[in-house]
Scaffold this active site. Sequence first.
Site, PDB file in Angstrom:
ATOM      1  N   GLY A  14      -4.940   0.209  41.417  1.00  0.00           N
ATOM      2  CA  GLY A  14      -2.777   0.938  40.260  1.00  0.00           C
ATOM      3  C   GLY A  14      -1.953  -0.451  41.050  1.00  0.00           C
ATOM      4  CG  ASN A  16      -2.619  -4.253  36.529  1.00  0.00           C
ATOM      5  OD1 ASN A  16      -1.720  -5.559  36.111  1.00  0.00           O
ATOM      6  ND2 ASN A  16      -3.264  -4.575  36.551  1.00  0.00           N
ATOM      7  NE  ARG A  93     -15.015   9.202  31.460  1.00  0.00           N
ATOM      8  CZ  ARG A  93     -16.298   9.576  31.047  1.00  0.00           C
ATOM      9  NH1 ARG A  93     -17.111   9.133  31.191  1.00  0.00           N
ATOM     10  NH2 ARG A  93     -16.388  10.370  30.250  1.00  0.00           N
ATOM     11  CG  LEU A  95     -10.881   5.129  26.297  1.00  0.00           C
ATOM     12  CD1 LEU A  95      -9.907   4.015  25.292  1.00  0.00           C
ATOM     13  CD2 LEU A  95     -10.909   6.694  26.814  1.00  0.00           C
ATOM     14  CG  HIS A 111     -10.513  -7.579  30.191  1.00  0.00           C
ATOM     15  ND1 HIS A 111     -11.488  -6.418  30.594  1.00  0.00           N
ATOM     16  CD2 HIS A 111     -10.497  -9.228  29.663  1.00  0.00           C
ATOM     17  CE1 HIS A 111     -11.855  -7.077  30.791  1.00  0.00           C
ATOM     18  NE2 HIS A 111     -12.260  -9.227  30.585  1.00  0.00           N
ATOM     19  CB  VAL A 146     -15.439  -2.389  25.473  1.00  0.00           C
ATOM     20  CG1 VAL A 146     -15.098  -2.844  26.892  1.00  0.00           C
ATOM     21  CG2 VAL A 146     -15.966  -1.117  25.635  1.00  0.00           C
ATOM     22  CD  GLU A 176      -4.963  -8.092  35.976  1.00  0.00           C
ATOM     23  OE1 GLU A 176      -4.893  -6.972  35.888  1.00  0.00           O
ATOM     24  OE2 GLU A 176      -5.885  -8.779  36.686  1.00  0.00           O
TER      25      GLU A 176
HETATM   26  C1  GAR Z   1      -6.803  -5.420  37.321  1.00  0.00           C
HETATM   27  O1  GAR Z   1      -7.491  -6.197  37.638  1.00  0.00           O
HETATM   28  C2  GAR Z   1      -7.236  -5.042  35.351  1.00  0.00           C
HETATM   29  O2  GAR Z   1      -7.268  -6.012  34.510  1.00  0.00           O
HETATM   30  C3  GAR Z   1      -8.552  -4.832  35.623  1.00  0.00           C
HETATM   31  O3  GAR Z   1      -9.161  -4.239  37.000  1.00  0.00           O
HETATM   32  C4  GAR Z   1      -8.062  -4.585  37.554  1.00  0.00           C
HETATM   33  C5  GAR Z   1      -7.233  -3.225  38.170  1.00  0.00           C
HETATM   34  O4  GAR Z   1      -6.044  -3.599  38.734  1.00  0.00           O
HETATM   35  N1  GAR Z   1      -8.679  -4.269  34.283  1.00  0.00           N
HETATM   36  C6  GAR Z   1     -10.455  -4.324  33.588  1.00  0.00           C
HETATM   37  O5  GAR Z   1     -10.786  -5.055  34.219  1.00  0.00           O
HETATM   38  C7  GAR Z   1     -10.785  -3.348  32.574  1.00  0.00           C
HETATM   39  N2  GAR Z   1     -11.436  -4.046  31.885  1.00  0.00           N
HETATM   40  P1  GAR Z   1      -5.711  -2.068  39.697  1.00  0.00           P
HETATM   41  O6  GAR Z   1      -5.794  -0.999  39.413  1.00  0.00           O
HETATM   42  O7  GAR Z   1      -4.917  -2.934  41.074  1.00  0.00           O
HETATM   43  O8  GAR Z   1      -4.095  -2.272  38.814  1.00  0.00           O
END
Ligand code: GAR
Length: 218
Positions: A14, A16, A93, A95, A111, A146, A176
């Site tokens: 979490g 982001n 997951r 959708l 992403h 996806v 990010e």
């Molecule tokens: C982040 O790097 C996000 O971009 C990636 O998972 C991580 C989550 O980190 N998402 C994906 O790969 C989706 N395809 P966080 O839980 O610390 O935000």
Amino acid sequence: MAKLRVGVLISGRGSNLAALMEAARHPDYPAEIAIVISNRPGAAGLEKARAAGIPICALDHKIAESREAFDRAMDETLRQAGVDLICMAGYMRVLSDAFVETWHNRMINIHPSLLPAYPGLNTHRRALADGVRITGCTVHFVRKEVDTGPIIAQAAVPVLATDDEESLAARVLAAEHVLYPFALRLIASGQVSVDGNRIIDRGLGSHATSSLFSPRPE
Ligand code: GAR
């Protein structure tokens, strides 16, 4: 003006989500986080939201009768919370088509690559294996396939000769945390809208930024 009500979907750490929560604390930010939902009851991000006083909901996908049933429960929870827009923030997951259809142009994702390069998992490992000199992250509207959909914003970072997966992931993650609140602000303030598979900007084109060279010419 009423703030856009956002539902955040997470599966883990979490960070982001934390960046979005931090942005949303400012009174002039045009979006507020109405609810955080995780498909993993133990997700660390849930605790971050709870500590900030944001409503949380843990829906365990392992006990759902099907993907569709799980997504229907999630949809119901989002509606009850009065959500206008979904932000997927490390939601790992797939959708159901019906859910994606219901939230068409009302659901965005972050992403960790410069899409359409490296959709899917292990983005940093694959970028390192290919020897690319620049990678980054993308915020996009969600479509059935996806990691596809109209691209709202991207940030590029250099790949250094000394990088391993961990150091590269950390550099992209820092980007990010800036990009996601920025992209959400663009949507919530009506500065971008969707036209087919592309984004229409209103007045953003004049903000020219310098090029990122990697390596940088002296
Ligand atoms: C982040 O790097 C996000 O971009 C990636 O998972 C991580 C989550 O980190 N998402 C994906 O790969 C989706 N395809 P966080 O839980 O610390 O935000």
